[in-house]
Design an enzyme around this catalytic site. Structure first.
Site, short mmCIF file in Angstrom:
data_model
loop_
_atom_site.label_atom_id
_atom_site.label_comp_id
_atom_site.label_asym_id
_atom_site.label_seq_id
_atom_site.Cartn_x
_atom_site.Cartn_y
_atom_site.Cartn_z
N ASP A 53 77.28 15.33 3.02
CA ASP A 53 76.82 13.94 3.28
C ASP A 53 76.07 13.51 4.59
O ASP A 53 77.06 13.60 5.69
CB ASP A 53 77.85 12.90 2.91
CG ASP A 53 78.44 12.67 1.37
OD1 ASP A 53 78.99 11.71 1.28
OD2 ASP A 53 78.09 13.60 0.74
N LYS A 90 72.47 7.84 -0.55
CA LYS A 90 73.69 7.25 -0.08
C LYS A 90 73.45 5.76 0.59
O LYS A 90 72.72 5.94 1.54
CB LYS A 90 74.54 8.15 0.27
CG LYS A 90 76.09 7.37 0.57
CD LYS A 90 77.11 8.55 0.97
CE LYS A 90 78.55 8.15 1.62
NZ LYS A 90 79.14 9.17 2.13
N LYS A 136 74.89 6.85 -4.39
CA LYS A 136 76.09 6.57 -4.23
C LYS A 136 76.26 5.39 -3.39
O LYS A 136 75.76 5.63 -2.06
CB LYS A 136 76.66 8.05 -3.35
CG LYS A 136 78.09 7.88 -2.89
CD LYS A 136 78.76 9.13 -2.35
CE LYS A 136 80.09 8.78 -1.59
NZ LYS A 136 80.54 9.95 -1.05
#
Lengths: 299, 485, 286
Positions: A136, A199, A235
């Site tokens: 991430d 995300k 996400k």
């Protein structure tokens, strides 16, 4: 894939976005649909610990919880992944050996991203070497807001390359991006640069994930899929703490991208306390009594 | 707990609104002079649930004698009502507003059962708007001197009001609230397929202590309406319904001193430019034509999409249509409810047949249609032209005709090329385009980057054959007042 | 055995709470016969300063509350005041009103609240305009509330006067800090209790008790206050207020000898006085 002209992003209307979201929140998810939805939501959680005060023991406890959410309720699925800082990837990998649960690691000078490319690359390579299945990363928000889109794009491409087989999630930090138009712009940029997932947030500032930014990102994913045939995942992270909210996100996902995206391969919740709230709801459905957190482990 | 197969599609389960708390009588009488009385003919007609065909209740049929009684009662009540201290008049109307809020859920459930609209709409739109309408006009009762400069407005007298079946309680609110605030008394007839919420409103009016005779509700069909329109002792007719009946009313009152306001049909143009926020514009199309199953006078039933984005827009539209849920109006997840009556369903089906005959390309969402009840899935017609009848005539159902355009001048001309003039929609992110279009479109309500938005403070009404007069806002007071000049 | 009554302590009303004055001082309110009615907080400039901070914080959100909501909130205040009619009649009688006078004042106060509730979503239609400028622009003038307003409430008509001045202010989207009547400050604090239970957001209305001669200069000089209302007829105080307001060009409204009971004790112009006019231009050529 080359960068599209980001100065010509499709316009959007904020009130219209909010009204559409209002409709999602009016859906009433009950009975079988509720149970199914809650199971789905659980299976999509990236159980997260990203504190300055994390220790090996803390991470071990988290991994145990990931594998044994609530043994008193048989039949519930495992979470999708555990998300930690790079120096705990090794610990997590060992604890989760034998399960399907992935190890995700933040990197690139998370959460601020204020550092050199060298540092960000070595951060990433270290995590990947330790066994991380997913990375991430954070984008350089300062560069984005000052219009240096090529810089941001190149950075993402470089990290994607360093990921090797690991999946790349690109964190936009929507709470710093000021407008929904910018969220759309950053989403397109990240996807064209090679993101496997986009995300919303690091979870370290407020606001983190909200339904409007998530909706804008889902629409970006949809348009990208129509243009390229590539399915990018989504996400939302931070701020989704109740089962009710999780179900609203799933409604939004279902009605925007369709059933194909309703799985952990293409959607994750970045959350910590959400799991317990979902477990309480599931327990209530079984027993029909309202529950208390005393009866669920707090790791 | 059984294991759930997460590979199966996630479908919504039934989420029915509870109905065991509502109070409905087996039989409803007329509300005249503050009490419920039997009709002179002793005739009652059935009202049914259009989603199931079940009979819900029996409604009294008012004839000439009953209408006459109601008008006499309204005339008598007018003497004291018009002289009452205006602030006390306002307080009665505030009471009605608050009571509707208290009984909101009951009203919503009955509205959906009787009329077929989804509970989500009656609960979140119809009932709150109705309560707010009473709240808004209650406040005007003692402020009329400020509304019209240099005028001393006075009430007209007895108003005869006839309302349609598409927004039963809301239309009753749109008629009753301003009329009362201005000091008039009322004889009102709801549509025969949707009388129940109006009769529940009569119960609220009774509870509020409103002096008897100030509001009278006479139920019945077209003939009852004719009696009201023709009655010599009524000062004003307010009508919402089809253009055809509106014209009949004007003919009936020609040569008399009766005033009238009419809110009639429409064929709204909804225009999408290339620089619109496309996803929100598509949502706007959905709201414009599928809200209330398209039973809306101001529906955006003619889509005009700029040619260079038409493919994208239509694809997004079909995509969005696939998530619309058609079904039981009492299910909280239902987006498309039942068509109000068999007659209306036949009208819609006839237009659909006509559209195909005229060469239009039809697209309908795939929905499971329940076995019983009146249903029509959301329908698009592509490949239609300005001269097709389905493009010119009001269908009053979930049927959208789609045309493309290339220039602003072209679309303005086509949008205005209709005897109707109720509403229009414009979608563009460019401010000056909004102002140009809104200026040039000949419609009483123009929505920019939105559609089907209503508010008690916002005047609503049509140009040309879509009607005469405005309802809502300061301008809506004019319908119920007379001025010296 | 006679039951001992629980005597009421009157504090002040700031930010939805009832603190005591930070100065710790009190003043005694007595009736005509010299009997003690209550020990009221003698507010200081620090209480006023605290109240202004709170009022400023609350004003932005209150301004953007819908007109419908504001109207419903004012109507709710009326509902609750109606429910407490008996208490307020008693409290007015404490300072010399007859029962008949007190009842009339309370009823008119309730009706006045309803009057202004009804204006919440209408005054804009009367005072705004679309202006037909000669260039190709769409030009419109809308109203915007001034912001935070300090109020020296009327000494007479302790309830009706207070409501007649405060209701139009808040229905227009302003917030306020009020110095209550010196004759009957108790009733203003009881009214604060009604406000507090009526969904009025905390900080929109703040009520202090104390002496005009101590506080007027602060009410008039505070630079984060946008306007001031003075109800009274002391030329000295009026001069002081007008001079001190110059500092930040505070808008000054003097209500001299208004008979709040008469018809002209209420009008939409009481709302309009505390609205700024904003005019907006946009081209209409494509």
């Amino acid at each position: 894939m080359s960068l599209p002209d980001l100065f010509k992003i499709p316009p959007l209307d904020k009130l219209g976005v909010e009204e559409r979201i209002n409709r999602f929140c009016k859906r009433s998810i009950k009975k079988e649909a509720k149970k199914h939805g809650l199971h789905l939501a659980l299976s999509m959680i990236d159980l997260t610990t990203l504190e300055g005060k994390d220790t090996s023991d803390k991470v071990k406890n988290l991994c145990y919880k990931a594998r044994h959410l609530h043994d008193m309720l048989p039949g519930i699925p495992d979470v999708a992944a555990v998300c930690v800082y790079p120096n705990f990837v090794g610990v997590a990998k060992k604890e989760l050996d034998g399960s399907d649960i992935k190890v995700a690691s933040v990197s690139t000078a998370f959460p601020s991203g204020q550092s050199t490319l060298e540092v960000k690359l070595s951060d990433t390579i270290f995590a990947v070497d330790q066994g991380a299945d997913e990375i991430d990363m954070v984008i350089s928000r300062g560069k984005f807001l000052s219009g240096e889109y090529n810089f941001v794009y190149d950075e993402i491409s470089a990290i994607k390359e360093a990921c090797g087989k690991a999946h790349l999630k690109v964190i936009l930090e929507t709470g710093e991006l000021d407008s929904l138009d910018n969220v759309r712009k950053a989403s397109d940029l990240a996807m064209y640069a090679g993101a496997d997932f986009i995300k919303t947030s690091t979870g370290k500032i407020s606001p983190s994930a909200t339904m409007p930014v998530t909706f804008v990102m889902l629409n970006a994913i949809k348009d990208y899929y129509k243009h390229t045939g590539i399915k990018v995942g989504m996400k939302p992270a931070g701020g989704i703490s109740t089962a009710k909210m999780a179900l609203q996100y799933l409604v939004m996902l279902k009605e925007t991208l369709g059933n194909e995206w309703l799985n952990k391969g293409l959607f994750r919740f970045g959350a910590s306390s959400l799991a317990n709230d979902i477990l309480m709801q599931l327990q209530k459905q079984e027993s029909s009594y309202y529950q208390s957190l005393d009866y669920f482990s707090k790791d | 707990m059984s294991r759930i197969d997460l590979n199966k599609n996630w479908d919504y389960s039934e989420a029915l609104e509870g109905t065991n708390h509502i109070r409905l009588k087996e039989k409803y009488n007329l509300f005249i002079d503050g009490v419920f009385v039997e009709p002179a003919s002793k005739h009652y007609f059935k009202t049914t649930n259009p989603a199931t065909g079940e009979v819900i209740s029996k409604i009294a049929e008012a004839g000439k004698i009953d209408v006459d009684l109601a008008v006499k009662s309204a005339r008598k009540a007018f003497k004291s009502w018009s002289k009452l201290n205006p602030k006390e008049r306002g307080k009665y109307i505030f009471r009605i507003a608050r009571m509707i809020q208290e009984k909101a859920k009951e009203f919503a459930v009955i509205e959906s059962m009787d009329g077929g609209k989804p509970i989500r709409e009656s609960r979140d739109i119809d009932i709150p708007l109705a309560a707010n309408h009473f709240f808004y006009y209650a406040g005007w009762a003692d402020k009329l001197e400020y509304a019209f400069s240099h005028q001393t407005p006075k009430p007209l007298g007895v108003a005869g009001q006839i309302i349609p079946w598409n927004f039963p309680l809301l239309m009753a609110a749109w008629k009753i609230a301003p009329a009362l605030a201005c000091g008039n008394t009322i004889v009102l007839k709801p549509a025969e397929t949707t009388s129940l919420t109006c009769l529940k409103l009569a119960e609220v009016i009774e509870e509020s202590g409103l002096p008897k005779g100030v509001v009278n509700i006479v139920t019945g069909a077209g003939e009852t309406g004719s009696e009201i329109v023709a009655h010599p002792n009524i000062d004003k007719i307010a009508f919402t319904g089809s253009t055809a009946v509106g014209k009949l009313i004007q003919e009936t009152i020609a040569g008399t001193d009766k005033r009238s306001t009419l809110e009639l049909g429409g064929k709204g143009a909804n225009i999408i430019f290339e620089d619109a926020a496309l996803d929100q514009a598509v949502e706007g199309i959905i709201n414009a034509i599928f809200f209330n199953q398209g039973h809306v006078c101001c529906a955006g039933s003619r889509l005009f999409v700029q040619e260079n984005i038409s493919e994208v827009v239509i694809e997004k539209l079909k995509d969005r249509m696939s998530s619309l849920v058609l079904g039981n109006p009492l299910d909280k997840n239902t987006d498309i409810g039942a068509i109000n009556s068999r007659e209306q369903l036949k009208t819609i089906k006839d237009y659909i047949k006509l559209g195909k005959k005229e060469g239009g390309k039809i697209y309908q969402s795939e929905c499971e249609i329940p076995a019983k009840g009146n249903w029509c899935p959301p329908t698009l017609f592509l490949n239609v032209s300005q001269s097709s009848r389905i493009v010119q005539e009001e269908i009053f159902g979930p049927v959208l005709s789609i045309q493309t355009f290339r220039t602003m001048e072209e679309v303005i001309e086509k949008a205005n090329n209709t005897p109707f003039g109720l509403s229009a929609g414009v979608w563009t992110e460019k401010g000056s385009k909004i102002f140009k279009l809104t200026k040039e479109l000949n419609a009483g309500v123009v929505w920019a980057n939105t559609y089907n938005k209503f508010d008690a403070t916002s005047p609503f009404g049509g140009f040309k054959e879509s009607g005469i007069g405005r309802e809502g806002g300061l301008h809506g007071l004019k319908a119920y007042l007379k001025f010296d000049s | 055995m006679k039951r001992i009554d629980v005597l009421k302590t009157y504090k002040i009303f700031i930010g939805g709470k009832f603190p005591r004055t930070e100065s710790g001082r009190y003043s005694q309110i007595k009736d005509d016969a010299g009997e003690l009615l209550a020990n009221m907080c003698l507010c200081s400039r620090k209480d006023f300063r605290n109240a202004v901070v709170v009022a400023r914080k609350a004003q932005k959100k209150w301004q953007s509350t819908s007109a419908l909501n504001k109207g419903q909130i004012l109507y709710r205040i009326a509902e609750l005041l109606e429910g407490r009619k008996a208490q307020f009649i008693d409290e007015l009688m404490m300072t010399g009103s007859s029962r008949k006078q007190a009842k009339a004042e309370v009823e008119l106060s309730i009706d006045r609240l309803i009057y202004y509730a009804g204006w919440s979503d209408k005054f804009q239609q009367i005072f705004s305009s679309v202006n037909p400028v000669s260039s190709s622009h769409f030009n419109f003038s809308t109203l915007q509330p001034m912001g935070v307003i300090s109020v020296i409430a009327p000494n007479d008509f302790s309830l009706l006067g207070l409501i007649s001045v405060v209701a139009p202010l808040i229905v227009g989207g302003n917030s306020c800090v009020v110095l209550a009547s010196e004759i009957n400050p108790m009733i203003s604090i009881s009214f604060a209790e009604v406000i507090n239970t009526s969904d009025v957001p905390h900080g929109v209305v703040n009520i202090l008790t104390g002496k005009r001669k101590e506080l007027v200069s602060h009410f008039a000089s505070h630079k984060d206050v946008n306007a001031i209302i003075y109800c009274g007829d002391s030329n000295e105080e009026i001069y002081e207020i007008e001079m001190l307001s110059v500092e930040n060009l505070k808008r000054v409204k003097i209500y001299k000898r208004i008979d709040w009971e008469r018809k002209n004790g209420q009008s939409p112009y009481f709302i309009e006085k505390f609205q700024e006019i904003k005019t907006i231009w946009h081209p209409t050529k494509v």
